[in-house]
Design an enzyme around this catalytic site. Sequence first.
Site, mmCIF file in Angstrom:
data_model
loop_
_atom_site.group_PDB
_atom_site.id
_atom_site.type_symbol
_atom_site.label_atom_id
_atom_site.label_comp_id
_atom_site.label_asym_id
_atom_site.label_seq_id
_atom_site.Cartn_x
_atom_site.Cartn_y
_atom_site.Cartn_z
ATOM 1 N N ARG A 15 25.266 4.783 -2.375
ATOM 2 C CA ARG A 15 25.177 4.485 -3.803
ATOM 3 C C ARG A 15 25.588 5.704 -4.630
ATOM 4 O O ARG A 15 25.649 6.829 -4.129
ATOM 5 C CB ARG A 15 23.749 4.065 -4.174
ATOM 6 C CG ARG A 15 23.333 2.718 -3.655
ATOM 7 C CD ARG A 15 21.854 2.441 -3.917
ATOM 8 N NE ARG A 15 20.990 3.248 -3.074
ATOM 9 C CZ ARG A 15 19.657 3.206 -3.104
ATOM 10 N NH1 ARG A 15 19.048 2.395 -3.960
ATOM 11 N NH2 ARG A 15 18.934 3.957 -2.292
ATOM 12 N N LYS A 75 18.888 8.974 -5.075
ATOM 13 C CA LYS A 75 17.774 9.345 -4.205
ATOM 14 C C LYS A 75 17.255 10.734 -4.547
ATOM 15 O O LYS A 75 17.907 11.530 -5.215
ATOM 16 C CB LYS A 75 18.206 9.308 -2.734
ATOM 17 C CG LYS A 75 18.508 7.914 -2.225
ATOM 18 C CD LYS A 75 17.326 6.979 -2.338
ATOM 19 C CE LYS A 75 16.203 7.330 -1.387
ATOM 20 N NZ LYS A 75 15.034 6.414 -1.541
ATOM 21 N N TYR A 94 15.240 8.685 -8.493
ATOM 22 C CA TYR A 94 14.053 8.278 -7.752
ATOM 23 C C TYR A 94 13.522 9.517 -7.018
ATOM 24 O O TYR A 94 14.262 10.162 -6.276
ATOM 25 C CB TYR A 94 14.386 7.206 -6.711
ATOM 26 C CG TYR A 94 14.720 5.849 -7.280
ATOM 27 C CD1 TYR A 94 13.768 5.100 -7.962
ATOM 28 C CD2 TYR A 94 15.985 5.292 -7.111
ATOM 29 C CE1 TYR A 94 14.061 3.845 -8.472
ATOM 30 C CE2 TYR A 94 16.302 4.040 -7.616
ATOM 31 C CZ TYR A 94 15.324 3.324 -8.297
ATOM 32 O OH TYR A 94 15.630 2.086 -8.805
ATOM 33 N N HIS A 96 9.761 9.611 -5.764
ATOM 34 C CA HIS A 96 8.714 9.198 -4.830
ATOM 35 C C HIS A 96 7.963 10.421 -4.289
ATOM 36 O O HIS A 96 7.802 10.601 -3.093
ATOM 37 C CB HIS A 96 9.301 8.373 -3.681
ATOM 38 C CG HIS A 96 9.966 7.102 -4.123
ATOM 39 N ND1 HIS A 96 9.272 6.028 -4.628
ATOM 40 C CD2 HIS A 96 11.284 6.744 -4.162
ATOM 41 C CE1 HIS A 96 10.124 5.052 -4.942
ATOM 42 N NE2 HIS A 96 11.334 5.468 -4.680
ATOM 43 N N GLU A 118 10.943 5.745 -10.824
ATOM 44 C CA GLU A 118 9.920 4.786 -10.378
ATOM 45 C C GLU A 118 8.646 4.808 -11.213
ATOM 46 O O GLU A 118 7.797 3.921 -11.057
ATOM 47 C CB GLU A 118 9.580 5.005 -8.895
ATOM 48 C CG GLU A 118 8.814 6.276 -8.579
ATOM 49 C CD GLU A 118 9.689 7.492 -8.360
ATOM 50 O OE1 GLU A 118 9.156 8.533 -7.944
ATOM 51 O OE2 GLU A 118 10.913 7.401 -8.608
ATOM 52 N N VAL A 179 9.255 -7.109 -5.319
ATOM 53 C CA VAL A 179 9.710 -7.159 -3.925
ATOM 54 C C VAL A 179 9.201 -8.413 -3.238
ATOM 55 O O VAL A 179 9.960 -9.160 -2.609
ATOM 56 C CB VAL A 179 9.250 -5.902 -3.152
ATOM 57 C CG1 VAL A 179 9.527 -6.064 -1.649
ATOM 58 C CG2 VAL A 179 9.959 -4.659 -3.663
ATOM 59 N N ASP A 198 -1.660 -11.461 -2.617
ATOM 60 C CA ASP A 198 -1.788 -10.482 -3.693
ATOM 61 C C ASP A 198 -3.261 -10.375 -4.064
ATOM 62 O O ASP A 198 -4.045 -11.285 -3.778
ATOM 63 C CB ASP A 198 -0.948 -10.899 -4.909
ATOM 64 C CG ASP A 198 -0.670 -9.729 -5.841
ATOM 65 O OD1 ASP A 198 0.351 -9.045 -5.638
ATOM 66 O OD2 ASP A 198 -1.464 -9.495 -6.768
ATOM 67 N N ARG A 203 -1.761 -13.560 -10.865
ATOM 68 C CA ARG A 203 -0.423 -13.492 -10.273
ATOM 69 C C ARG A 203 -0.226 -14.580 -9.225
ATOM 70 O O ARG A 203 0.851 -15.200 -9.152
ATOM 71 C CB ARG A 203 -0.197 -12.109 -9.646
ATOM 72 C CG ARG A 203 1.191 -11.922 -9.026
ATOM 73 C CD ARG A 203 2.287 -12.137 -10.030
ATOM 74 N NE ARG A 203 3.613 -12.003 -9.424
ATOM 75 C CZ ARG A 203 4.732 -12.462 -9.971
ATOM 76 N NH1 ARG A 203 4.679 -13.105 -11.136
ATOM 77 N NH2 ARG A 203 5.892 -12.299 -9.368
ATOM 78 N N LEU A 240 2.844 -1.912 -3.950
ATOM 79 C CA LEU A 240 3.234 -0.766 -4.771
ATOM 80 C C LEU A 240 2.094 -0.366 -5.698
ATOM 81 O O LEU A 240 1.539 -1.192 -6.418
ATOM 82 C CB LEU A 240 4.468 -1.097 -5.628
ATOM 83 C CG LEU A 240 4.869 -0.018 -6.643
ATOM 84 C CD1 LEU A 240 5.406 1.209 -5.924
ATOM 85 C CD2 LEU A 240 5.870 -0.556 -7.642
ATOM 86 N N ALA A 268 7.473 -0.552 1.433
ATOM 87 C CA ALA A 268 6.715 0.511 0.765
ATOM 88 C C ALA A 268 6.886 1.870 1.432
ATOM 89 O O ALA A 268 6.199 2.823 1.082
ATOM 90 C CB ALA A 268 5.227 0.144 0.731
ATOM 91 N N ASP A 270 8.962 4.214 1.095
ATOM 92 C CA ASP A 270 9.242 5.316 0.174
ATOM 93 C C ASP A 270 7.963 5.940 -0.377
ATOM 94 O O ASP A 270 7.967 7.100 -0.799
ATOM 95 C CB ASP A 270 10.093 4.827 -1.007
ATOM 96 C CG ASP A 270 11.582 4.970 -0.746
ATOM 97 O OD1 ASP A 270 11.945 5.762 0.138
ATOM 98 O OD2 ASP A 270 12.373 4.297 -1.417
ATOM 99 N N ALA A 299 14.221 3.727 4.620
ATOM 100 C CA ALA A 299 13.706 4.235 3.353
ATOM 101 C C ALA A 299 14.638 3.989 2.170
ATOM 102 O O ALA A 299 14.212 4.138 1.028
ATOM 103 C CB ALA A 299 13.403 5.725 3.480
#
Length: 376
Positions: A15, A75, A94, A96, A118, A179, A198, A203, A240, A268, A270, A299
């Site tokens: 990317r 990244k 990002y 993380h 994020e 996700v 969840d 939700r 998350l 998850a 990351d 990742a």
Amino acid sequence: MIIGVPKEIKQNESRVALTPAGVTEMLNHNHTVYIQTQAGEGSGFSDEAYKDAGAQILPNIEAIYDIAEMIIKVKEPIASEYNLIKENQLVFTYFHFASSEALTKAMIDNKSICLAYETVEKADRSLPLLVPMSEVAGRMAVQEGAKYLEKPTGGRGILLGGVPGVKPANVLIIGGGIVGTQAAKMAAGLGANVTIMDISLPRLRQLADIMPANVETIMSNQYNIAEAIQHSDLIVGAVLIPGAKAPHLITQDMLKTMQPGTVVVDVAVDQGGCIETCKPTTHEDPTYVIDEVVHYCVANMPGAVPYTSTVALTNATLPYAIQLANKGWKKACQDSKELKLGLNIVQGEIVYQPVATAFDLPYTPVDTYLKGEAVV
């Protein structure tokens, strides 16, 4: 402002942080954009396309970091980039942080301004810069999970959607956010029996209303997870907690209760992973097996579809990047609560509480740096 876009050097990361269209928008606001040569090739954007859009091409990553006031990436910086980042240089990417103490301490040491995609957060608690990659990762989780359920790749040898006369696979999705929702749509569309969990009852009501008949919703708790994993062929971890380390909802002991050849995809990863046995893998070597359970824990999943991911990411990040470039980071964060929440590390201090908590490091309230007259 002088903006630099380096070529991503994390393994199998194709990317790029800015498309040629994004470059044109930056130039329309009178900013200067430098692109490292070949930065966009993996996503289908040539140096010529960037030149035509008005960018200037530099020959190496060192030149990009040396000249730029704001670095825009995809990244998190890796070890070879740590010393290239300058004091007070704004890095927008990002990060993380909660999953890497080494990265956190390196950014503290170089005293840069770290604004993490994020943790940019809207008033409704949505994460606008995480959404596009979460959409890609959710859909890919099922696509990859279906592949690794095949016998030659170590799976149970089950076709996700089954065929007439043969039951489809059972897919368990833990987490009903972006996700999880996208994963459920993909798995349901392929004909699987899908369960989505969840901790939010509102939700779950929403999901029950919008999902097709082959998707059922169940409250996420330790007992229900332990029961469901015993009968699941594919499990997608989609949990998350913004900016914080993901909780381990599936422990190593629980793997022994799963059927041999079960596939787990931990999106998850990351943020440390919601499966205890999760460890980051790469597209080059994406899986490993523990207790006869296939683990897929790449990742940077969206990096496998870089054109789609790059365009989707730029669509989301560009308006924020323009605010930062137009006003400077301090004024932009004073004016935008969304961007303010994106600040994680400022001039050697952690200003985002969950990152400090993750490593028991000192925390400084972000307002300490946003008081007074803004410097552009």
